[in-house]
Every structure is written in structure tokens, then in C-alpha cells.
Design an enzyme around this catalytic site. Structure first.
Site, PDB file in Angstrom:
ATOM      1  N   LYS A 151       0.832  -1.207   0.000  1.00  0.00           N
ATOM      2  CA  LYS A 151       0.000   0.000   0.000  1.00  0.00           C
ATOM      3  C   LYS A 151       0.866   1.256   0.000  1.00  0.00           C
ATOM      4  CE  LYS A 151      -1.615   1.567   4.054  1.00  0.00           C
ATOM      5  NZ  LYS A 151      -1.677   2.986   4.430  1.00  0.00           N
ATOM      6  N   ASN A 152       1.932   1.252   0.812  1.00  0.00           N
ATOM      7  CA  ASN A 152       2.748   2.459   0.961  1.00  0.00           C
ATOM      8  C   ASN A 152       3.670   2.712  -0.227  1.00  0.00           C
ATOM      9  OD1 ASN A 152       1.540   3.094   3.374  1.00  0.00           O
ATOM     10  ND2 ASN A 152       3.128   2.136   4.633  1.00  0.00           N
ATOM     11  N   ARG A 175      -4.423  10.189   5.124  1.00  0.00           N
ATOM     12  CA  ARG A 175      -3.354  11.182   5.163  1.00  0.00           C
ATOM     13  C   ARG A 175      -2.536  11.203   3.876  1.00  0.00           C
ATOM     14  NH1 ARG A 175      -3.094  13.625   9.696  1.00  0.00           N
ATOM     15  NH2 ARG A 175      -1.287  14.744   8.933  1.00  0.00           N
ATOM     16  N   CYS A 208      -5.269   7.908   9.970  1.00  0.00           N
ATOM     17  CA  CYS A 208      -5.060   7.446  11.346  1.00  0.00           C
ATOM     18  C   CYS A 208      -4.784   8.616  12.277  1.00  0.00           C
ATOM     19  CB  CYS A 208      -3.859   6.494  11.411  1.00  0.00           C
ATOM     20  SG  CYS A 208      -4.157   4.866  10.745  1.00  0.00           S
ATOM     21  N   PRO A 239       2.410  16.575  11.257  1.00  0.00           N
ATOM     22  CA  PRO A 239       2.207  17.846  10.562  1.00  0.00           C
ATOM     23  C   PRO A 239       2.616  17.783   9.098  1.00  0.00           C
ATOM     24  CG  PRO A 239       4.175  17.953  11.920  1.00  0.00           C
ATOM     25  CD  PRO A 239       3.530  16.628  12.206  1.00  0.00           C
ATOM     26  N   VAL A 240       1.980  18.646   8.296  1.00  0.00           N
ATOM     27  CA  VAL A 240       2.319  18.709   6.872  1.00  0.00           C
ATOM     28  C   VAL A 240       3.357  19.801   6.601  1.00  0.00           C
ATOM     29  CG1 VAL A 240       0.081  17.810   6.153  1.00  0.00           C
ATOM     30  CG2 VAL A 240       0.400  20.284   6.351  1.00  0.00           C
ATOM     31  N   LEU A 262       6.499  19.916   6.839  1.00  0.00           N
ATOM     32  CA  LEU A 262       7.692  19.481   6.101  1.00  0.00           C
ATOM     33  C   LEU A 262       7.428  19.473   4.599  1.00  0.00           C
ATOM     34  CD1 LEU A 262       8.773  16.532   8.425  1.00  0.00           C
ATOM     35  CD2 LEU A 262       9.881  18.763   8.247  1.00  0.00           C
ATOM     36  N   ASP A 286       5.526   0.732  12.111  1.00  0.00           N
ATOM     37  CA  ASP A 286       4.311   0.033  11.683  1.00  0.00           C
ATOM     38  C   ASP A 286       4.260  -1.428  12.140  1.00  0.00           C
ATOM     39  OD1 ASP A 286       3.159   2.226  10.521  1.00  0.00           O
ATOM     40  OD2 ASP A 286       3.615   1.667   8.461  1.00  0.00           O
ATOM     41  N   LEU A 338       9.081   7.599  16.853  1.00  0.00           N
ATOM     42  CA  LEU A 338       8.686   8.293  15.621  1.00  0.00           C
ATOM     43  C   LEU A 338       7.356   9.023  15.721  1.00  0.00           C
ATOM     44  CD1 LEU A 338       9.852   5.676  12.968  1.00  0.00           C
ATOM     45  CD2 LEU A 338      11.086   7.631  13.877  1.00  0.00           C
TER      46      LEU A 338
END
EC number: 2.5.1.7
Length: 422
Positions: free
Chosen positions: A22-23, A93, A117, A123-124, A126, A308, A330
Site C-alpha cells: 500500500k505504501n 493522510r 489514522c 504535521p504537513v 515538512l 508500523d 517516531l
């Protein structure tokens, strides 16, 4: 809303086929916005996040043609608009990944702040700083990111203060159509990023340093890329989860269609705990351990131990002799599954970002609630060894990232039923 009913303490045996990652699929789907050509993506996992990204691309105006449930042909030659609306973005996300491609190709876009999630502060900023480094003007207006680069993006150095997987991916995609050379410093090194680089390279983008913490990208001098067809790599987190199914039930299982190198942090830890593993070119077989030892884990960016997999190993720790310690470095609030594991009888104490698990503990079936994607799999693992029947609720979290999990586990001999809440 669905829930899973699981009968515990049933012996398992057999093999599991791992789905596409998926990632890896999500950024590759987003990257098709950089191309005017048709491109076919195969080995897509049939999970909710992929369907959500496909819906978002379709809403933007991309043409989608599903050959089967795992193969999709896309063409983003002519989009209707460049606004990723809240209704679509709030579902996950990873929707933020359309920011870089839309901005790079169309020079302006509106992207809603994302959902997904609820794991602490993700935060966005970055992503936004990276776009600004490439020359974009960024404003936040009524919950939307408004990004503009009237004269197009220009290559520059992007230094990430903190390693960010999706931040690195967004910067990579934006840099692909930026004029000149971009350096991404302190880049994430995940295999999924390496596959995104391969995909972008197929469209003519020159990228040096793939798999390292510094990437050098020479943007293509045209309005769009000509991307080639690609097959998604196997999902290392799904593979790790099924290794944990074998580990927690102390069963002999074979995990097929994997890339073992991507799983080294996980397999090293399982060997340390006491499990014999037979690692082949594209499979791993796990055998029962004579004694399962307690362990310590600190989550780190790849190639370290993946965040994960933290929840799944917390469930496993309940069945290991001694005191296990898990440190989450993390994300904030990523121990929400601990209280649900305690409902099953787990002996877990928390102090800020450190969990201490005392084992081994006999677990008892109960009703538990999933709080996020990986927590849901941890609760299922615990339910497989709990005495009696457990019910795992709010499994829409599970469906975001695991393809047909109950079918795959039932094929090993488990008794898992998907039922509707009354």
C-alpha cells in the site's frame, strides 16, 4: 459497520501470499498525475486507501480502467481541475501526496489538509517547506493548502529537519518537473521510496543516490513525464504481520511473495526471540520456538525497526517469557492499542513513549476496539491466542491497509468471522 469475531487458541499451519505494498502504491498512483501518457500499475492491494486514492484521481479528471481488482490503467492527460477536496482527502493522510505532482505540472493547486489514522502530531509543514524551497508560494485558506508557482518550480536544496517518508516522496515528485537540480538532504530511505524513484526514472527523471539519505534529482525539461508500466513491490508490513501470526501462535507458517531484505529488522528480532527461520529468495518460513524470550525494540526509520510493526510485537511480547520493552521514537500517541490489549489480560505499563510488557500472560477473549490500522492487526494477533471468543470492533481501520485479512488467516486454519454491528 463490520467487526471480526475470532475464536482463539486454534493451531495454524500453511502459507500466505503477500499483497502489493500500500505504501508503495499510494505515491506511485499520485505520481501518475505527472504524466500525460497511459500507465498501467499492477499488484495493487485491494484495500480502502487504494480505492480512496483512485477516487481522488478520478475526481481530478484522470481516466481509470480497472483490468481486474489488482491492475489499473490510468491516464491523467487532461484533468478537469486541480483541487483535492476535503470529502476525498479526509479519508487518508496519504492524499497529501497529490500536492507535489499537481503543483509541479499545473503550477497551482488546492489540497485539503488530510485525515487518516489519528496517530499524534503528523504535521504537513515538512511538505510545505519543501515546496517553498522549490519556489512555491504557500497559503493555508479555510483548511486548504493553496500552492502556486506561476513560473514553475526551480531546483534547489531541500533539507528535512526530520526524516519524513511522504515528505520525501512529495519533494521527489515535485522535483521531477522542476527546472535544474534538486538535492533532498536527510531523505527517507524506505524501499517504497526506492520504487517511486524507479517509476520516476522510467519517465526520464535522473535520480542519484537511490536508497540513501541524499537524493539528487535532475528535473525533466518538459511539461510532463512519460511514465512506464510498473508492478508494485510486496508489502513488508503485511509480511511482518503474518510472521507475527506464526510467532504469537507458535505455528509453522510460510510467507510467500516477499523481498526478505526489506524485512531484516523484523526477522533479526524474531530470531533473537527464539524462532528458527528459513529465509529463501522470495519466501520466509517460520518454525515454532522452543522458548520465546522477552526482547527490546526501539522504533527507527528504515532500515531500523519499523513503527508500523510496533503494535504487532507488543501483542507478541505478551507471550514471551520475561519483561519486554518497546520504545516508540517516531510518533506520539502510538500506544493506544495497549489499553485494548489489557482488556484481553495483557500486563502492560506505559510511561510516555515507552511500553513495558510482562510475559508470558494467558489472554482471555473480550470485546476490543481498533484505534488505528496497525493496532487493529495487533488486537487480531492477541485474539488468536486468547482463550475463548474475541470481537474486534471498528475494523474499518484494518481495511485501510490489509487485503482480505480474515480470508488469509482462515486459510491457515483460524476461525475468524466478519459480522455486521447491530
Amino acid at each position: 459497520m463490520d467487526f471480526l469475531e475470532i475464536v482463539g487458541q486454534i493451531p495454524l499451519k500453511g502459507g500466505v501470499e503477500i499483497s502489493g505494498a500500500k505504501n508503495s502504491a499510494l505515491p506511485i498512483l499520485a505520481a501518475t498525475l505527472l504524466s500525460q501518457q497511459e500507465v498501467t500499475i499492477s499488484a495493487l492491494p485491494q484495500v480502502a486507501d487504494i480505492k480512496a486514492m483512485a477516487s481522488l484521481l478520478q475526481n481530478l479528471g484522470a481516466e481509470l480502467d480497472w483490468f481486474n481488482s489488482h491492475t489499473l490503467k490510468l491516464c491523467a492527460k487532461s484533468l478537469r481541475h486541480t483541487e483535492a477536496t476535503y470529502d476525498l482527502v479526509r479519508k487518508m493522510r496519504a492524499s497529501i501526496l497529490v500536492l507535489g505532482p499537481l503543483l509541479a505540472r499545473f503550477k497551482e493547486c488546492l489540497v485539503s489538509l488530510p485525515g487518516g489514522c489519528a496517530i499524534g502530531a503528523r504535521p504537513v509543514d515538512l511538505h510545505l517547506k519543501a515546496m517553498q524551497q522549490l519556489g512555491a508560494e504557500i497559503t493555508i485558506e479555510q483548511g486548504y493548502i493553496h500552492a502556486k508557482a506561476a513560473k514553475g518550480l526551480k531546483g534547489n536544496d531541500i533539507l528535512f529537519d526530520k526524516i519524513s517518508v511522504t515528505g520525501t516522496e512529495n519533494a521527489l515528485m515535485a522535483a521531477s518537473l522542476a527546472k535544474g537540480i534538486t538535492r533532498i538532504i536527510n531523505a527517507a530511505k524506505e524501499p517504497e521510496i526506492a520504487q517511486l524513484c524507479t517509476f520516476l526514472q522510467s519517465g526520464g527523471v535522473e535520480i542519484e543516490g537511490v536508497g540513501s539519505s541524499e537524493l539528487k534529482i535532475r528535473g525533466v525539461e518538459s511539461d510532463a513525464l512519460s511514465l512506464k508500466d510498473i508492478q508494485i513491490i510486496p508489502d513488508r508490513i503485511e509480511a511482518g504481520t503474518y510472521l507475527c501470526v506464526g510467532a504469537i501462535t507458535n505455528s509453522q507458517l510460510k510467507i510467500n511473495h516477499i523481498i526478505p531484505n526489506h524485512l531484516q529488522a523484523i526477522t533479526d528480532k524474531l530470531i533473537e526471540i527464539g524462532f528458527p527461520l528459513d529465509i529463501q529468495q522470495n519466501s520466509i518460513e517460520i518454525y515454532p520456538a522452543k522458548k520465546r524470550q522477552a526482547f527490546e525494540i526501539t522504533t527507527k526509520e528504515y532500515p531500523g525497526f519499523p513503527t508500523d510493526m510496533q503494535a504487532q510485537f507488543m501483542a507478541l511480547a505478551t507471550q514471551c517469557l520475561g519483561t519486554s520493552v518497546i520504545e516508540e521514537t517516531l510518533f506520539e500517541n502510538r500506544f493506544m492499542h495497549a489499553s485494548e490489549l489489557q482488556r484481553l489480560g495483557a500486563n502492560i505499563s506505559l510511561k510516555t513513549n515507552i511500553a513495558t510488557i510482562h510475559g508470558s500472560t494467558e489472554l482471555t477473549g473480550s470485546d476490543v476496539m481498533a484505534t488505528d490500522l496497525r493496532a487493529s492487526s495487533a488486537l487480531i494477533l492477541a485474539a488468536l491466542v486468547a482463550k475463548g471468543v474475541s470481537r474486534v470492533h471498528r475494523i474499518y481501520h484494518l481495511d485501510r491497509g490489509y487485503e482480505r485479512l480474515e480470508d488469509k488467516i482462515n486459510a491457515l486454519g483460524a476461525k475468524v468471522l466478519r459480522l455486521k454491528e447491530k
